[in-house]
Structure formats: C-alpha cells, structure tokens
Design an enzyme around this catalytic site. Structure first.
Site, PDB file in Angstrom:
ATOM      1  N   ASP A  93       0.856  -1.186   0.000  1.00  0.00           N
ATOM      2  CA  ASP A  93       0.000   0.000   0.000  1.00  0.00           C
ATOM      3  C   ASP A  93       0.888   1.231   0.000  1.00  0.00           C
ATOM      4  O   ASP A  93       2.023   1.191   0.502  1.00  0.00           O
ATOM      5  CB  ASP A  93      -0.894   0.049   1.250  1.00  0.00           C
ATOM      6  CG  ASP A  93      -2.035  -0.949   1.201  1.00  0.00           C
ATOM      7  OD1 ASP A  93      -2.868  -0.838   0.280  1.00  0.00           O
ATOM      8  OD2 ASP A  93      -2.087  -1.833   2.073  1.00  0.00           O
TER       9      ASP A  93
ATOM     10  N   SER B 174     -11.308  -5.037   5.655  1.00  0.00           N
ATOM     11  CA  SER B 174     -11.589  -3.806   6.389  1.00  0.00           C
ATOM     12  C   SER B 174     -10.978  -2.549   5.781  1.00  0.00           C
ATOM     13  O   SER B 174     -11.378  -1.443   6.139  1.00  0.00           O
ATOM     14  CB  SER B 174     -11.078  -3.947   7.829  1.00  0.00           C
ATOM     15  OG  SER B 174      -9.677  -4.187   7.838  1.00  0.00           O
ATOM     16  N   MET B 175     -10.022  -2.682   4.867  1.00  0.00           N
ATOM     17  CA  MET B 175      -9.321  -1.498   4.378  1.00  0.00           C
ATOM     18  C   MET B 175     -10.274  -0.547   3.655  1.00  0.00           C
ATOM     19  O   MET B 175     -10.979  -0.951   2.726  1.00  0.00           O
ATOM     20  CB  MET B 175      -8.180  -1.891   3.444  1.00  0.00           C
ATOM     21  CG  MET B 175      -7.404  -0.691   2.927  1.00  0.00           C
ATOM     22  SD  MET B 175      -6.068  -1.146   1.816  1.00  0.00           S
ATOM     23  CE  MET B 175      -5.533   0.477   1.285  1.00  0.00           C
TER      24      MET B 175
ATOM     25  N   MET C 147     -12.456 -14.768   9.690  1.00  0.00           N
ATOM     26  CA  MET C 147     -12.370 -16.225   9.695  1.00  0.00           C
ATOM     27  C   MET C 147     -11.211 -16.647   8.806  1.00  0.00           C
ATOM     28  O   MET C 147     -10.775 -15.880   7.938  1.00  0.00           O
ATOM     29  CB  MET C 147     -13.690 -16.839   9.218  1.00  0.00           C
ATOM     30  CG  MET C 147     -14.129 -16.417   7.830  1.00  0.00           C
ATOM     31  SD  MET C 147     -15.735 -17.133   7.323  1.00  0.00           S
ATOM     32  CE  MET C 147     -16.893 -16.149   8.279  1.00  0.00           C
TER      33      MET C 147
ATOM     34  N   TYR D 197     -14.751   0.188  -1.361  1.00  0.00           N
ATOM     35  CA  TYR D 197     -13.682   1.065  -0.881  1.00  0.00           C
ATOM     36  C   TYR D 197     -14.159   2.515  -0.825  1.00  0.00           C
ATOM     37  O   TYR D 197     -14.862   2.984  -1.721  1.00  0.00           O
ATOM     38  CB  TYR D 197     -12.474   1.001  -1.820  1.00  0.00           C
ATOM     39  CG  TYR D 197     -11.741  -0.314  -1.818  1.00  0.00           C
ATOM     40  CD1 TYR D 197     -11.050  -0.745  -0.697  1.00  0.00           C
ATOM     41  CD2 TYR D 197     -11.722  -1.117  -2.955  1.00  0.00           C
ATOM     42  CE1 TYR D 197     -10.365  -1.950  -0.693  1.00  0.00           C
ATOM     43  CE2 TYR D 197     -11.037  -2.319  -2.968  1.00  0.00           C
ATOM     44  CZ  TYR D 197     -10.357  -2.735  -1.833  1.00  0.00           C
ATOM     45  OH  TYR D 197      -9.680  -3.924  -1.844  1.00  0.00           O
TER      46      TYR D 197
ATOM     47  N   LYS E 183      -9.014  -9.083  -2.559  1.00  0.00           N
ATOM     48  CA  LYS E 183     -10.344  -9.661  -2.759  1.00  0.00           C
ATOM     49  C   LYS E 183     -10.784  -9.567  -4.211  1.00  0.00           C
ATOM     50  O   LYS E 183     -11.389 -10.497  -4.749  1.00  0.00           O
ATOM     51  CB  LYS E 183     -11.373  -9.031  -1.821  1.00  0.00           C
ATOM     52  CG  LYS E 183     -11.521  -7.545  -1.850  1.00  0.00           C
ATOM     53  CD  LYS E 183     -12.649  -7.116  -0.895  1.00  0.00           C
ATOM     54  CE  LYS E 183     -12.541  -5.656  -0.500  1.00  0.00           C
ATOM     55  NZ  LYS E 183     -11.622  -5.472   0.643  1.00  0.00           N
ATOM     56  N   LEU E 184     -10.449  -8.455  -4.874  1.00  0.00           N
ATOM     57  CA  LEU E 184     -10.812  -8.339  -6.284  1.00  0.00           C
ATOM     58  C   LEU E 184     -10.061  -9.363  -7.136  1.00  0.00           C
ATOM     59  O   LEU E 184     -10.608  -9.907  -8.102  1.00  0.00           O
ATOM     60  CB  LEU E 184     -10.545  -6.920  -6.783  1.00  0.00           C
ATOM     61  CG  LEU E 184     -11.566  -5.863  -6.341  1.00  0.00           C
ATOM     62  CD1 LEU E 184     -11.105  -4.463  -6.729  1.00  0.00           C
ATOM     63  CD2 LEU E 184     -12.948  -6.148  -6.928  1.00  0.00           C
TER      64      LEU E 184
END
Length: 374
Positions: free
Chosen positions: A158, A232-233, A272, A291, A306-307
């Site tokens: 990042d 969470s970002m 999880m 986002y 995730k994408l």
C-alpha cells in the site's frame, strides 16, 4: 495450522536462503494478507523464513487488534507451517493520538530503539530482509545497522498515505533510502511514487492460492441470493447500506469488516480463516469491494486481494470506478453516487461467471526471492 514454541530460528537448509519478513501482521492470525501467502510459499520452497510481527503492546488489547489473542504467546518463537513466527510485544508502542507531527515522529523514533534481541538476531542472520509497508519502515536504519550485508527489500503493498499511516513514517522511509536495496510494488501505478529512490524498483503483482480456490465446497448460505464482501481497508459501510436497501431480496454478507448499523438483510461475520471464507466467495452471486475514495487509491485496481480472488473464480464484482482497471468482470460506480452503486450491482448480477487464470502465490514467492538477491 499448528504451533510449538522454539527458542530461535533453526539453521537453514543448504539450498535455501534466510529470509526475515517484518510486518504489522502476525502469521498466526485468522486475517490473511498477501504477506502470509508469500511467507508460506517461501518456506515450502526450502527457505528459512522468520516472520516478525511488530507494533504490539498492552495497548493493542484496548484497540481491537486482530492479534489480541496472541498476547500470552508474544516474545517467543513458534514454528508454524515450516516457518518461525514471533510477535514483538514491547512495553508500549505508538498509537494514533491528537498530537503534533513532531511529537508523533519522536514517539516512533523512540519506540524503534526499544530493546528486541530477537529482531536484531534475526536480522543479523538474514540474507534477505523484507520490510512490509505500514509502520515497519521506522526500523530500516536499525535493521541496516545490525545487518550490513543483507539485502533489504521494501515491499509496498500500500502507499502509506492511502493506508492512513502517519506522515512521519513516510519521512522515515525517505530518510532510509540508502538502506534499501530494492523496492517492490504490487501495482504498476505505485511505481512513480518511488521514482526518486536510487535503488531498483520492480512490479511483482499479487497471486492467488490456485489449489485452494479450485477446491469444491458446500454453500454456506441459508438464502437463495447472496452478495459478499471481505476485509476492512477503506471499508465503505454506506455503500453496503445503500445496496442492501435497494435490493432487499438479497442477503449481504460482510466478513472481517468494521461493524456498523445495517438493514436486516446484512449479516456481519467476524474474521475467519481463508479456507472458511472461500465458500462464501464461491457460492455468492456478486462480490463487493466497497472502498472509500482515498489519496492515490487507483493502485487498488491491481493490488486488491479480494478483487483478484473474485477474478480468479469468475465472480462478478462491484467496486468504485478507481478500482475497476481493465478488468471485464468489475462494474464501477462513483463513491457517494447511490444510484450508480445500484446500477453497477445489477450489471454485475447479469454478467455471468467467467474465471480468469491468475498467477499462483508460489510463483510470486519465487520471483520475490530471485529479485531480492539482485
């Protein structure tokens, strides 16, 4: 995942290299970031990997830190998945406070000098030291002092400004330019940010766990139509709220995202393990990457884990326009434009699945070691 205590990292295999990874993440947490996959595959490839988690103290228990349940296992090496993991629990560590930048910089500088024999010994023994973006750059000068011959790699997953890291850490990163042998970025659009650094820069994108993603799983869903988001970002709870209200026939699942007040068709799951998360992705109708807009966040088009996972399994995705890139199964909207969010969701729903072959984490780990050695 199993763990047993160990006094210190064991000798490396003759064919491997000693690799130290320094990160805010801990290898043993349920939350999975790219660094976890990289570390595991390096260990599987015969390297001696030590994974040092930093930025942790008694204050972490007050702040909902994902490593909270490791408190009593801190300051000791544990062998996990063929690598050595260590959580440095210092007497204190800097946290976000309403103080001036000068005071904040002083706090981080003072913390970076705290005693941690395990860190110094692991760095001194390493051939390759990978410093992850986050707060780890404050340790660069200390690391170079105890490891003058090691190859130090700054791996930018990042941009610090996008991730909300204090400005003083960006300053410390630049002040440590001479201590860095290689900068690795996970998105092409991040390269210009490091143009002024004199060391080589290299783009090595994220991978996916191909074998795991291809495993057959049973659906975890109790309802017929489901959408899912993970992580969470820069989480935009408002986007989830908008979609849930607009499409009440769907159940929306958040996994490991900040808790919020949502309509009744939103189910909020705690973090999880990824193997447990995977069925939610495989059996969803739509994936969401909600986002918030942030400085220079366009690099998420390449770096969003995730994408990438949605892409690999062919799950149509809804995300802000800045994260779409050139990916056919991503449907974008402008943040704060509710109608566009709903339209993007409907386009994704009608797109159909089309898996895209993706690079495996084993390839990423091998390339990172090769590049690190110069």
């Amino acid at each position: 995942m199993t763990g047993q205590s160990a006094a210190k990292p064991q000798p490396v295999h003759a064919e491997g290299h000693r690799v130290l990874i320094i990160s805010r993440h801990d290898y043993r947490t349920r939350r999975r970031a790219s660094v976890h996959f990289v570390a595991r595959h390096m260990a599987q490839q015969g390297h001696q990997v030590t994974f040092m988690s930093i930025g942790y103290s008694w204050l972490s228990r007050l702040r909902g830190d994902s490593r909270a349940d490791l408190f009593d296992r801190a300051n000791a090496w544990e062998q996990v998945d063929g690598l050595q993991a260590y959580l440095w629990r210092s007497a204190w560590h800097p946290v976000k406070l309403p103080v001036s930048g000068k005071v904040e910089s002083w706090l981080y500088s003072k913390w970076a000098r705290n005693r941690c024999t395990a860190l110094d010994e692991a760095a001194g023994a390493a051939d390759i030291i990978i410093v992850e973006s986050g707060i780890a750059p404050v340790l660069l000068k200390r690391i170079r002092a105890v490891a003058p011959s090691a190859r130090i790699v700054y791996r930018a997953t990042d941009l610090l400004s996008t991730a909300g890291v204090p400005e003083c850490i960006e300053d410390m990163l630049w002040q440590s330019e001479a201590d860095i042998d290689l900068i690795v970025v996970v998105a092409r659009s991040m390269l210009p940010h490091f143009e002024a650094f004199s060391c080589p820069k290299l783009f090595i994108p994220h991978g996916v766990d191909t074998a795991l993603l291809n495993q057959a799983t049973d659906s975890p869903y109790a309802t017929k139509r489901n959408a899912v988001t993970v992580g969470s970002m820069l989480f935009d709870a408002g986007a989830i709220r908008t979609l849930a209200l607009a499409r009440p026939e769907f159940t929306f699942h958040t996994i490991g995202s900040p808790k919020s007040v949502f309509p009744t068709n939103v189910i909020q799951h705690d973090e999880m393990p990824f193997a447990q998360t995977l069925p939610y992705l495989q059996h969803a109708d739509v994936g969401i990457a909600a986002y918030q807009r942030a400085a220079a966040a366009a690099y998420l088009a390449d770096s969003s884990l995730k994408l990438l996972q949605y892409k690999a399994i062919g799950l149509p995705a809804v995300c802000p326009d800045f994260a779409v890139g050139d990916h056919a199964l991503r449907f974008g909207y402008r943040p704060d434009h509710p109608q566009e969010m709903v339209e993007a969701f409907d386009r994704a729903l009608n797109a159909g699945r089309s898996p895209v072959a993706s690079k495996d984490w084993s390839d990423v780990a091998a390339k990172l070691v090769e590049a690190s050695l110069g």
